[in-house]
Scaffold this motif. Structure first.
Motif, PDB file in Angstrom:
ATOM      1  N   ALA A  27     -38.593 -20.112  25.414  1.00  9.45           N
ATOM      2  CA  ALA A  27     -37.224 -20.365  25.935  1.00  9.45           C
ATOM      3  C   ALA A  27     -36.796 -20.023  27.207  1.00  9.45           C
ATOM      4  CB  ALA A  27     -36.204 -20.007  24.810  1.00  9.45           C
ATOM      5  N   LEU A  28     -37.367 -18.779  27.436  1.00  7.94           N
ATOM      6  CA  LEU A  28     -36.784 -18.378  28.836  1.00  7.94           C
ATOM      7  C   LEU A  28     -37.216 -19.272  30.216  1.00  7.94           C
ATOM      8  CD1 LEU A  28     -37.919 -14.618  28.617  1.00  7.94           C
ATOM      9  CD2 LEU A  28     -35.586 -15.534  28.475  1.00  7.94           C
ATOM     10  N   ALA A  29     -38.018 -20.195  29.895  1.00  6.54           N
ATOM     11  CA  ALA A  29     -38.587 -21.286  31.015  1.00  6.54           C
ATOM     12  C   ALA A  29     -37.414 -21.909  31.351  1.00  6.54           C
ATOM     13  CB  ALA A  29     -39.748 -22.068  30.132  1.00  6.54           C
ATOM     14  N   GLU A  30     -36.221 -21.875  30.643  1.00  2.00           N
ATOM     15  CA  GLU A  30     -35.010 -22.709  31.175  1.00  2.00           C
ATOM     16  C   GLU A  30     -34.611 -22.114  32.417  1.00  2.00           C
ATOM     17  OE1 GLU A  30     -30.554 -22.479  29.451  1.00  2.00           O
ATOM     18  OE2 GLU A  30     -31.910 -22.973  28.170  1.00  2.00           O
ATOM     19  N   LEU A  46     -32.302 -13.115  33.703  1.00  2.00           N
ATOM     20  CA  LEU A  46     -33.283 -12.988  32.920  1.00  2.00           C
ATOM     21  C   LEU A  46     -33.104 -11.691  31.644  1.00  2.00           C
ATOM     22  CD1 LEU A  46     -36.310 -13.049  31.875  1.00  2.00           C
ATOM     23  CD2 LEU A  46     -36.995 -11.800  34.279  1.00  2.00           C
ATOM     24  N   GLU A  47     -32.706 -10.671  32.366  1.00  2.00           N
ATOM     25  CA  GLU A  47     -32.424  -9.694  31.503  1.00  2.00           C
ATOM     26  C   GLU A  47     -31.204  -9.807  30.356  1.00  2.00           C
ATOM     27  OE1 GLU A  47     -33.330  -5.654  34.155  1.00  2.00           O
ATOM     28  OE2 GLU A  47     -31.359  -6.925  34.379  1.00  2.00           O
ATOM     29  N   HIS A  48     -30.335 -10.498  30.852  1.00  2.00           N
ATOM     30  CA  HIS A  48     -29.449 -10.947  29.742  1.00  2.00           C
ATOM     31  C   HIS A  48     -29.905 -11.778  28.900  1.00  2.00           C
ATOM     32  CE1 HIS A  48     -25.444 -12.440  28.370  1.00  2.00           C
ATOM     33  NE2 HIS A  48     -25.772 -13.831  28.595  1.00  2.00           N
ATOM     34  N   ASN A  49     -30.379 -12.959  29.047  1.00  2.00           N
ATOM     35  CA  ASN A  49     -31.038 -13.824  28.283  1.00  2.00           C
ATOM     36  C   ASN A  49     -32.139 -13.369  27.346  1.00  2.00           C
ATOM     37  OD1 ASN A  49     -29.982 -16.506  28.315  1.00  2.00           O
ATOM     38  ND2 ASN A  49     -30.246 -15.790  30.575  1.00  2.00           N
ATOM     39  N   ALA A  50     -33.056 -12.343  27.875  1.00  2.00           N
ATOM     40  CA  ALA A  50     -34.040 -11.722  27.134  1.00  2.00           C
ATOM     41  C   ALA A  50     -33.438 -10.903  26.133  1.00  2.00           C
ATOM     42  CB  ALA A  50     -34.990 -10.988  27.944  1.00  2.00           C
ATOM     43  N   GLU A  71     -40.035  -9.151  30.869  1.00  2.00           N
ATOM     44  CA  GLU A  71     -39.221  -8.577  31.885  1.00  2.00           C
ATOM     45  C   GLU A  71     -39.993  -7.605  32.727  1.00  2.00           C
ATOM     46  OE1 GLU A  71     -34.994  -7.502  30.206  1.00  2.00           O
ATOM     47  OE2 GLU A  71     -36.264  -7.436  28.504  1.00  2.00           O
ATOM     48  N   ARG A  72     -41.040  -6.723  32.201  1.00  2.00           N
ATOM     49  CA  ARG A  72     -41.598  -5.815  32.851  1.00  2.00           C
ATOM     50  C   ARG A  72     -42.471  -6.458  34.017  1.00  2.00           C
ATOM     51  NH1 ARG A  72     -46.615  -3.981  33.658  1.00  2.00           N
ATOM     52  NH2 ARG A  72     -47.463  -5.500  32.256  1.00  2.00           N
ATOM     53  N   ARG A  73     -42.942  -7.608  33.603  1.00  2.00           N
ATOM     54  CA  ARG A  73     -43.805  -8.097  34.818  1.00  2.00           C
ATOM     55  C   ARG A  73     -43.088  -9.253  35.706  1.00  2.00           C
ATOM     56  NH1 ARG A  73     -48.772 -11.423  32.320  1.00  2.00           N
ATOM     57  NH2 ARG A  73     -48.611 -12.363  34.277  1.00  2.00           N
ATOM     58  N   VAL A  74     -41.699  -9.150  35.804  1.00  2.00           N
ATOM     59  CA  VAL A  74     -40.845  -9.912  36.474  1.00  2.00           C
ATOM     60  C   VAL A  74     -39.830  -9.018  37.404  1.00  2.00           C
ATOM     61  CG1 VAL A  74     -39.068 -11.755  36.948  1.00  2.00           C
ATOM     62  CG2 VAL A  74     -41.374 -11.993  35.290  1.00  2.00           C
ATOM     63  N   VAL A  75     -38.977  -8.325  36.746  1.00  2.00           N
ATOM     64  CA  VAL A  75     -37.876  -7.594  37.202  1.00  2.00           C
ATOM     65  C   VAL A  75     -38.490  -6.308  38.269  1.00  2.00           C
ATOM     66  CG1 VAL A  75     -35.910  -5.909  36.775  1.00  2.00           C
ATOM     67  CG2 VAL A  75     -36.499  -7.960  35.347  1.00  2.00           C
ATOM     68  N   GLY A  76     -38.250  -6.489  39.629  1.00  2.00           N
ATOM     69  CA  GLY A  76     -38.282  -5.359  40.362  1.00  2.00           C
ATOM     70  C   GLY A  76     -39.603  -5.705  41.106  1.00  2.00           C
ATOM     71  N   GLU A  82     -38.221 -17.921  44.596  1.00  2.00           N
ATOM     72  CA  GLU A  82     -39.431 -18.710  44.353  1.00  2.00           C
ATOM     73  C   GLU A  82     -40.355 -17.733  43.769  1.00  2.00           C
ATOM     74  OE1 GLU A  82     -41.712 -19.935  47.741  1.00  2.00           O
ATOM     75  OE2 GLU A  82     -41.632 -22.129  46.936  1.00  2.00           O
ATOM     76  N   ASP A  83     -40.731 -16.666  44.396  1.00  2.00           N
ATOM     77  CA  ASP A  83     -41.616 -15.721  43.767  1.00  2.00           C
ATOM     78  C   ASP A  83     -41.060 -15.229  42.268  1.00  2.00           C
ATOM     79  OD1 ASP A  83     -43.696 -14.018  44.044  1.00  2.00           O
ATOM     80  OD2 ASP A  83     -42.783 -12.096  44.563  1.00  2.00           O
ATOM     81  N   ALA A  84     -40.041 -14.918  42.079  1.00  2.00           N
ATOM     82  CA  ALA A  84     -39.536 -14.468  40.730  1.00  2.00           C
ATOM     83  C   ALA A  84     -39.893 -15.386  39.895  1.00  2.00           C
ATOM     84  CB  ALA A  84     -37.964 -14.097  40.955  1.00  2.00           C
ATOM     85  N   LYS A  85     -39.656 -16.845  40.207  1.00  2.00           N
ATOM     86  CA  LYS A  85     -39.771 -17.854  39.197  1.00  2.00           C
ATOM     87  C   LYS A  85     -41.238 -17.969  38.871  1.00  2.00           C
ATOM     88  CE  LYS A  85     -35.608 -20.711  39.970  1.00  2.00           C
ATOM     89  NZ  LYS A  85     -34.881 -21.878  40.288  1.00  2.00           N
ATOM     90  N   ARG A  86     -42.137 -18.033  40.146  1.00  2.00           N
ATOM     91  CA  ARG A  86     -43.562 -17.838  39.833  1.00  2.00           C
ATOM     92  C   ARG A  86     -44.155 -16.648  38.844  1.00  2.00           C
ATOM     93  NH1 ARG A  86     -47.397 -15.031  41.445  1.00  2.00           N
ATOM     94  NH2 ARG A  86     -46.352 -13.894  42.976  1.00  2.00           N
ATOM     95  N   LEU A  87     -43.395 -15.548  39.055  1.00  2.00           N
ATOM     96  CA  LEU A  87     -43.717 -14.526  38.162  1.00  2.00           C
ATOM     97  C   LEU A  87     -43.469 -14.748  36.795  1.00  2.00           C
ATOM     98  CD1 LEU A  87     -42.973 -11.335  40.500  1.00  2.00           C
ATOM     99  CD2 LEU A  87     -45.061 -12.049  39.742  1.00  2.00           C
ATOM    100  N   LEU A  88     -42.233 -15.200  36.703  1.00  2.00           N
ATOM    101  CA  LEU A  88     -41.687 -15.492  35.091  1.00  2.00           C
ATOM    102  C   LEU A  88     -42.440 -16.674  34.617  1.00  2.00           C
ATOM    103  CD1 LEU A  88     -39.732 -15.475  32.846  1.00  2.00           C
ATOM    104  CD2 LEU A  88     -38.250 -17.027  34.317  1.00  2.00           C
ATOM    105  N   GLY A  89     -42.810 -17.753  35.205  1.00  2.00           N
ATOM    106  CA  GLY A  89     -43.757 -18.786  34.852  1.00  2.00           C
ATOM    107  C   GLY A  89     -45.172 -18.237  34.170  1.00  2.00           C
TER     108      GLY A  89
END
Length: 281
Positions: A27-30, A46-50, A71-76, A82-89
């Motif tokens: 669902a976080l892919a939204e 991301l933190e709010h929705n997670a 969250e650990r793999r994305v935040v910070g 663009e990089d953040a979205k790639r990390l999330l995906g």
């Protein structure tokens, strides 16, 4: 999609804890389709929705572990939106694959313990148990299955329908209160798990009396699930559901409690099998 997923999880429309974790993670892919002014805004969203997804079911350890890992793999770590979205995906894809892999390997390990002609009993709805049985029958085993109805939400009915699709199984369903009768026909009990933490095994309500009865009748109990569900120090919160699931009509001067889960001492379980093999407790 995220709000709909939160509502779905709260309503228990997805019953397997592994399925819940996968649905919540996906669902976080939204967020990948939303516009953001900065990396910080993306990370806050991301933190709010997670967090909202975790709060939708405080009892599912796999759900919490999966979302924390995303969250650990994305935040910070992102240098741009663009990089953040790639990390999330990438995180979503890897975490979901990890859940599937853990379930598949745990099922394979459990399947190896099954013997041709065995009769087993299962309770609740566990996709890992289904996969273990399917792998065993694919290898040529023929088995008999007893399924408890898993009241009050009757998840066992769904389990019985699922198991009945397997031509190598003969399936019988009974009400929960007939577990003693059913166990006398069984060689073993095979159960999934919501989680194990601090020497306590948490699973759908009805598990504790089933395990205690099995112990009294000398029927061995096997619990199967991914190693991600075995978490020391996890704060498990039971879910007390609407009384209407128990009694459709209100009863004057009668209080109704409807807990969703049982806490069972893990020492009453004969085997705990995960993707890491059989665990010692």
């Amino acid at each position: 999609m995220i709000d709909e997923t939160v509502a779905e999880i709260r309503a228990m429309e997805s019953h397997s804890s592994s399925e819940v974790a996968e649905i919540a993670t996906e669902a976080l892919a939204e967020l990948l389709d939303r516009e953001y002014a900065s990396v910080q805004e993306f990370e806050r969203d991301l933190e709010h929705n997670a967090g909202a997804l975790r709060r939708s079911n405080p009892s599912h350890a796999t759900l919490h572990t999966a979302l924390r890992e995303v969250e650990r793999r994305v935040v910070g770590d992102a240098t741009s939106i663009e990089d953040a979205k790639r990390l999330l995906g990438d995180a979503i894809e890897d975490v979901v694959a990890g859940i599937e892999r853990g379930k598949r390997e745990a099922a394979a390990n459990a399947a190896e313990t099954l013997a041709d002609g065995e009769t087993f009993l299962t309770h609740d709805y566990s996709t890992t148990v289904f996969e273990a049985v399917e792998q065993a029958t694919d290898d040529g085993l023929e088995l008999d299955a007893w399924v408890t109805e898993a009241r009050p939400r009757f998840l066992g009915r769904r389990s019985a329908r699922q198991l009945s699709k397997n031509d190598a199984l003969d399936v019988t369903m009974v009400v929960d209160s007939a577990m003693g009768h059913a166990l006398k026909q069984c060689d073993r009990v095979i159960l999934g798990m919501t989680c194990i933490t601090d020497d306590t095994y948490y699973n759908r309500v009805g598990t504790l009396p089933l395990v205690v009865t099995a112990n009294h009748l000398d029927v061995p109990v096997t619990v199967v699930g991914s190693s991600g569900k075995v978490i020391e120090g996890f704060h498990f919160e039971n879910d007390f559901r609407d009384a209407v699931e128990v009694a459709r009509e209100p009863m004057a001067d009668v209080a109704i409690e409807n807990p969703a889960y049982d806490a069972t001492p893990v020492e009453l379980v004969d085997q705990v099998i995960t993707d890491d093999g059989e665990l010692d407790f």
